[in-house]
Scaffold this motif. Structure first.
Motif, PDB file in Angstrom:
ATOM      1  N   MET A 213     -20.359  60.956 -29.997  1.00  0.00           N
ATOM      2  CA  MET A 213     -19.525  62.067 -29.735  1.00  0.00           C
ATOM      3  C   MET A 213     -19.997  62.747 -28.333  1.00  0.00           C
ATOM      4  SD  MET A 213     -17.313  64.431 -30.459  1.00  0.00           S
ATOM      5  CE  MET A 213     -16.971  64.021 -32.340  1.00  0.00           C
ATOM      6  N   TYR A 214     -21.311  63.023 -28.139  1.00  0.00           N
ATOM      7  CA  TYR A 214     -21.497  63.602 -26.525  1.00  0.00           C
ATOM      8  C   TYR A 214     -21.269  62.429 -25.619  1.00  0.00           C
ATOM      9  CZ  TYR A 214     -24.393  64.210 -22.572  1.00  0.00           C
ATOM     10  OH  TYR A 214     -24.548  64.721 -21.278  1.00  0.00           O
ATOM     11  N   PHE A 215     -21.249  61.300 -25.721  1.00  0.00           N
ATOM     12  CA  PHE A 215     -20.665  60.224 -24.550  1.00  0.00           C
ATOM     13  C   PHE A 215     -19.235  60.704 -24.467  1.00  0.00           C
ATOM     14  CE2 PHE A 215     -18.521  56.401 -23.648  1.00  0.00           C
ATOM     15  CZ  PHE A 215     -19.237  55.800 -22.477  1.00  0.00           C
ATOM     16  N   THR A 216     -18.574  60.671 -25.664  1.00  0.00           N
ATOM     17  CA  THR A 216     -17.054  60.985 -25.296  1.00  0.00           C
ATOM     18  C   THR A 216     -16.793  62.274 -24.488  1.00  0.00           C
ATOM     19  OG1 THR A 216     -16.656  59.721 -27.200  1.00  0.00           O
ATOM     20  CG2 THR A 216     -14.854  60.925 -26.393  1.00  0.00           C
ATOM     21  N   VAL A 217     -17.512  63.332 -24.902  1.00  0.00           N
ATOM     22  CA  VAL A 217     -17.249  64.712 -24.259  1.00  0.00           C
ATOM     23  C   VAL A 217     -17.648  64.737 -23.168  1.00  0.00           C
ATOM     24  CG1 VAL A 217     -17.710  67.224 -24.598  1.00  0.00           C
ATOM     25  CG2 VAL A 217     -17.134  65.902 -26.600  1.00  0.00           C
ATOM     26  N   SER A 218     -18.936  64.264 -22.740  1.00  0.00           N
ATOM     27  CA  SER A 218     -19.457  64.198 -21.427  1.00  0.00           C
ATOM     28  C   SER A 218     -18.612  63.398 -20.387  1.00  0.00           C
ATOM     29  CB  SER A 218     -20.882  63.755 -21.430  1.00  0.00           C
ATOM     30  OG  SER A 218     -21.375  63.750 -19.986  1.00  0.00           O
ATOM     31  N   LEU A 219     -18.187  62.303 -20.675  1.00  0.00           N
ATOM     32  CA  LEU A 219     -17.598  61.361 -19.904  1.00  0.00           C
ATOM     33  C   LEU A 219     -16.075  61.887 -19.527  1.00  0.00           C
ATOM     34  CD1 LEU A 219     -17.020  58.630 -18.359  1.00  0.00           C
ATOM     35  CD2 LEU A 219     -16.159  57.814 -20.808  1.00  0.00           C
ATOM     36  N   ALA A 220     -15.421  62.579 -20.816  1.00  0.00           N
ATOM     37  CA  ALA A 220     -14.161  63.481 -20.612  1.00  0.00           C
ATOM     38  C   ALA A 220     -14.320  64.485 -19.656  1.00  0.00           C
ATOM     39  CB  ALA A 220     -13.622  64.080 -22.007  1.00  0.00           C
ATOM     40  N   ASN A 221     -15.274  65.167 -19.625  1.00  0.00           N
ATOM     41  CA  ASN A 221     -15.668  66.351 -18.813  1.00  0.00           C
ATOM     42  C   ASN A 221     -15.810  65.853 -17.154  1.00  0.00           C
ATOM     43  OD1 ASN A 221     -15.610  68.120 -20.736  1.00  0.00           O
ATOM     44  ND2 ASN A 221     -17.759  68.403 -20.873  1.00  0.00           N
ATOM     45  N   SER A 222     -16.379  64.826 -17.093  1.00  0.00           N
ATOM     46  CA  SER A 222     -16.612  64.113 -15.769  1.00  0.00           C
ATOM     47  C   SER A 222     -15.065  63.744 -15.147  1.00  0.00           C
ATOM     48  CB  SER A 222     -17.643  62.978 -16.079  1.00  0.00           C
ATOM     49  OG  SER A 222     -18.766  63.581 -16.285  1.00  0.00           O
ATOM     50  N   ILE A 223     -14.344  63.064 -15.939  1.00  0.00           N
ATOM     51  CA  ILE A 223     -13.268  62.458 -15.551  1.00  0.00           C
ATOM     52  C   ILE A 223     -11.975  63.410 -15.201  1.00  0.00           C
ATOM     53  CG2 ILE A 223     -11.272  61.182 -16.222  1.00  0.00           C
ATOM     54  CD1 ILE A 223     -13.066  59.289 -17.805  1.00  0.00           C
ATOM     55  N   VAL A 224     -12.023  64.597 -16.131  1.00  0.00           N
ATOM     56  CA  VAL A 224     -11.270  65.741 -15.840  1.00  0.00           C
ATOM     57  C   VAL A 224     -11.560  66.399 -14.491  1.00  0.00           C
ATOM     58  CG1 VAL A 224     -10.430  67.753 -16.700  1.00  0.00           C
ATOM     59  CG2 VAL A 224     -10.519  66.106 -18.272  1.00  0.00           C
ATOM     60  N   GLY A 225     -13.028  66.785 -14.320  1.00  0.00           N
ATOM     61  CA  GLY A 225     -13.540  67.481 -13.121  1.00  0.00           C
ATOM     62  C   GLY A 225     -12.981  66.642 -11.831  1.00  0.00           C
ATOM     63  N   TYR A 226     -13.132  65.492 -11.999  1.00  0.00           N
ATOM     64  CA  TYR A 226     -12.688  64.385 -10.971  1.00  0.00           C
ATOM     65  C   TYR A 226     -11.352  64.649 -10.558  1.00  0.00           C
ATOM     66  CZ  TYR A 226     -12.724  60.068  -8.082  1.00  0.00           C
ATOM     67  OH  TYR A 226     -12.779  59.121  -7.197  1.00  0.00           O
ATOM     68  N   LEU A 227     -10.252  64.270 -11.754  1.00  0.00           N
ATOM     69  CA  LEU A 227      -9.074  64.422 -11.424  1.00  0.00           C
ATOM     70  C   LEU A 227      -8.494  65.693 -11.021  1.00  0.00           C
ATOM     71  CD1 LEU A 227      -7.698  62.351 -14.669  1.00  0.00           C
ATOM     72  CD2 LEU A 227      -7.993  61.770 -11.991  1.00  0.00           C
ATOM     73  N   ASN A 228      -9.228  66.830 -11.285  1.00  0.00           N
ATOM     74  CA  ASN A 228      -8.971  68.105 -10.807  1.00  0.00           C
ATOM     75  C   ASN A 228      -9.513  68.480  -9.570  1.00  0.00           C
ATOM     76  OD1 ASN A 228      -7.425  68.441 -13.205  1.00  0.00           O
ATOM     77  ND2 ASN A 228      -9.064  69.790 -14.237  1.00  0.00           N
ATOM     78  N   VAL A 229     -10.168  67.654  -8.811  1.00  0.00           N
ATOM     79  CA  VAL A 229     -11.039  67.827  -7.544  1.00  0.00           C
ATOM     80  C   VAL A 229     -11.837  69.175  -7.716  1.00  0.00           C
ATOM     81  CG1 VAL A 229     -10.482  67.965  -4.987  1.00  0.00           C
ATOM     82  CG2 VAL A 229      -8.833  67.208  -6.495  1.00  0.00           C
ATOM     83  N   GLN A 230     -12.451  69.269  -9.130  1.00  0.00           N
ATOM     84  CA  GLN A 230     -13.652  69.965  -9.190  1.00  0.00           C
ATOM     85  C   GLN A 230     -15.064  69.395  -9.409  1.00  0.00           C
ATOM     86  OE1 GLN A 230     -11.907  72.746 -11.867  1.00  0.00           O
ATOM     87  NE2 GLN A 230     -10.720  73.795 -10.598  1.00  0.00           N
ATOM     88  N   VAL A 231     -15.663  68.623  -8.735  1.00  0.00           N
ATOM     89  CA  VAL A 231     -16.728  67.859  -8.923  1.00  0.00           C
ATOM     90  C   VAL A 231     -18.044  68.716  -8.933  1.00  0.00           C
ATOM     91  CG1 VAL A 231     -17.783  65.728  -8.612  1.00  0.00           C
ATOM     92  CG2 VAL A 231     -15.502  65.855  -8.175  1.00  0.00           C
TER      93      VAL A 231
END
Length: 709
Positions: free
Chosen positions: A1-19
């Motif tokens: 669960m953590y892996f999924t949530v953390s990875l999703a957060n990272s990818i969304v931040g990257y796609l939103n240009v909010q790294v």
């Protein structure tokens, strides 16, 4: 669960240009460039532009002796994407829960408590907030150091030494943390020896027989303790830590260049072990900097765990390394939620939580399940214990313990950065946080437009990118972050005039001029033209300048219709001769007004950093000019008010002058001018100044209105 949530957060931040903010974005691009340059054999192993241009350390190994990056090079070469780093980071942070679970089970003798500890680690906001969006080696520390402590606690010293050595070549704070591991494990013997010595000295002073024999028997008893595995093993861990730190320093100083072909370490960073380290003085001076936020952050770390680690006070020994880590620095990200350094706090605090949890009464009757694997602690560390080491809770303590533990779990859930409860609770604790928090899982459309424009940049071309956009060109060894600390003249290739400039609103003309001295003139005069435009993206307006380009820019994605925008004075910044004020007659407050006797020609306000697409506009400023002494006819007709404007790459392009006679004697006056833009501009700024010190000038707002053709 953590892996999924953390990875999703990272990818969304990257796609939103909010790294995770400007610094985190540059860090992500730096790791991309570090791995790519190594796989391409570009200027030695682990070349990266940030530290090369900042401090002449043209290999990441001269910043951190992170030899652990070598195995990652072929992985990244096969999958050269930020997503690869996100997967790796989320994976190593999640895997750290495994050794923590085993360690907690050994200490508490309870699988349920161990499972709770592991889950709490993954939910804990210093972990979840620091391991999202960007990529940092600090994320490897929990897995490596939990495993080291577990193996040492199990007395598997050989394997523990190997894992400790791995942590040493990951991040150079690891030897410091493992040293305090050894000190923590040695502490019971040290405490017992100190008590025995005090007893012997007291008996000797009173002329009574010493307990357990004469005074001469005390050293023998101490040596007997040191012969035990927990005795000599703890001392060995401290010795290994000291030796490890010395070896990694010697590697950077003497061996990295001849063995790996790393560029030599600059003289200012050659700090032999035999000479005083100037950073020590810096650390001591930082002790008094931001003391209250540092104390608040320390309080939060323990409070968010219900102060359970303090049920075994000697766990404070573990926390010393991390508390000293952020106390001896002026860098806010060390003690801000969302900063990548805060994950380091998970190591001592979670180990301390395991020990404290073993002392927390949760049942009305003593349970052998609560026996600490490491043996009974001194009686000052918690509730009374029986001869067998079983915790004997006092009546009613199990209720308080259950409430405390439930509160910790609920607080961790509420502080999860993806929940709306995070922001108000964060403010309640008075914490400072890094950019990127709270986390949003909503994807802003338009990232593909930026990708398509970047794809037009030829491979290997020199490109300077604003900090927020640097990760998207990080796989180019000749990419350079537009960051104030970088000096392009230090780079190992000719970067005085980059072929491309990839910029968004985070780019500043002053930073470009500082980084590239040849670009102090307007970009158009230097031969740059706007080759590509993205008007609709998560980063807003994005421009691609190309040196020598003279054609019409290519639009990537849809165009954005201009609309009337009002910028109150609060969206501006103060100039040298400006100050904030309140004016009851103004439609907007606060206003910006000139200081008493302003310096002629210096700015009163600067702003509002607006992004404008190509077109014609009317710019209207709502101002008030009040003579501070009765003007004569000459002064009324002179150009007393100056309004200058410019944009990224052209700091002051044009200007307009206004006379006192153009302003109403009472109330506010709107003055305006027309703006004609043949291409989009970033960070459109208006500067206000006076040509005479005898005028008080105020700004209430600025309105930009597009003109319909």
């Amino acid at each position: 669960m953590y892996f999924t949530v953390s990875l999703a957060n990272s990818i969304v931040g990257y796609l939103n240009v909010q790294v995770g903010g400007t610094g985190a974005a540059v860090d992500l691009g730096t790791f991309e460039q570090t791995l790519t340059s190594t796989s391409l054999h570009f200027h030695g192993p682990f070349y990266e532009a940030l530290d090369c241009g900042w401090s002449d350390r043209c290999s990441f190994l001269l910043v951190h002796p992170a030899l652990v990056l070598y195995p990652l090079v072929p992985v990244y070469a096969a999958l050269p994407s930020a997503y690869t780093l996100f997967v790796l980071q989320s994976l190593v942070v999640a895997l750290a829960a495994v050794p923590l679970f085993v360690l907690a089970r050994n200490i508490t003798r309870s699988s349920s408590r161990a499972l709770l500890t592991a889950a709490l680690y993954l939910l804990w906001v210093p972990v979840l907030s620091s391991s999202d969006h960007s990529f940092h080696l600090e994320s490897f520390m929990p897995l490596e150091l939990f495993t080291t402590f577990l193996l040492w606690e199990r007395k598997q010293f050989l394997w523990g030494t190997l894992v400790a050595a791995l942590s040493f070549i990951t991040l150079d704070i690891a030897p410091v943390m493992t040293f305090f591991f050894g000190l923590f494990l040695f502490f019971p013997l040290l405490w017992a020896g100190a008590l025995a010595l005090v007893a012997h000295l007291r008996a000797w002073a009173l002329g009574k027989p010493a307990p357990g024999g004469g005074v001469d028997s005390w050293p023998a008893r101490i040596m007997a303790q040191l012969r035990k595995p927990e005795g000599w093993g703890s001392l060995c861990l401290m010795a290994i830590s000291v030796a490890g730190y010395i070896l990694i320093r010697l590697f950077v100083l003497h061996f990295a260049t001849p063995l790996l072909g790393v560029p030599p370490l600059p003289a200012q960073y050659q700090l032999p072990l035999t000479e005083p380290n100037p950073h020590f003085g810096y650390g001591l001076s930082a002790l008094g900097y931001q003391t209250v936020p540092k104390l608040e952050f320390t309080f939060f770390l323990f409070a968010s765990l219900g102060f359970i680690p303090l049920l075994v006070p000697r766990t404070l020994v573990l926390a010393v390394s991390v508390i000293a880590w952020y106390s001896l620095t002026e860098v806010p990200s060390y003690y801000q939620l969302g900063g990548h350094y805060t994950i380091l706090a998970a190591v001592p605090l979670m180990i301390g939580f395991c020990y404290g949890l073993s002392r927390l009464p949760l049942t009305p009757q003593p349970q052998s399940d609560l026996t600490a694997a490491s043996g009974p602690e001194p009686s000052t560390d918690g509730p009374p214990t029986s001869a067998a080491g079983v915790v004997r809770p006092r009546p009613g303590w199990h209720v308080a313990g259950g409430v405390l533990l439930a509160g910790v779990i609920v607080l961790s859930l509420l502080l999860c950065p993806v929940f709306p409860t995070y922001a108000p609770l964060d403010k309640a604790f008075g914490l400072k946080e890094a950019p990127g928090l709270p986390v949003s899982l909503s994807i802003v459309p338009g990232f593909g437009n930026i990708e398509r424009m970047i794809a037009t940049i030829p491979s290997g071309a020199t490109v300077a990118a604003s900090a927020d956009l640097f990760p998207y060109v990080g796989n180019n060894p000749r990419a350079i972050p537009l960051f104030a600390v970088v000096n392009a003249s230090r780079l190992p290739f000719n970067a005085s005039v980059p072929t491309y400039l990839l910029v968004d609103a985070s780019a500043k003309t002053s930073e470009v001029a500082q980084e590239f001295p040849a670009l102090t003139r307007p970009l158009a005069a230097l031969g740059y033209g706007v080759a590509g435009v993205v008007e609709s993206s998560p980063a807003g307006l994005v421009l691609l300048y190309e040196h020598g380009f003279t054609g019409s820019p290519t639009l990537f994605g849809p165009s954005v219709a201009s609309s009337r925008v009002v910028f109150p004075a609060s969206t501006f910044t103060l100039g040298r001769s400006g100050q904030w004020a309140t004016d009851p007659s103004s439609p907007y407050n606060p206003v910006i007004q000139s200081v008493a006797a302003p310096v002629v020609g210096t700015s009163i306000w600067i702003g509002p950093d607006a992004n404008l697409v190509a077109g014609n506009y009317t710019v209207a400023l709502q101002m008030r000019a009040i003579p501070t002494s009765p003007p004569n006819a000459t002064e009324e007709s002179s150009n007393a008010i100056q309004v200058l404007y410019g944009e990224f790459g052209n700091a002051v392009a044009n200007g307009h002058n206004f006379t006192l006679s153009q302003f109403k004697t009472t109330g506010w006056t709107t003055v305006q001018f027309t703006l004609h833009l043949t291409s989009p501009v970033l960070n459109f700024e208006v500067y206000g100044a006076v040509a005479t010190p005898y005028v008080e000038l105020k700004l209430a707002s600025m309105t930009v209105t597009p003109l319909v053709s």
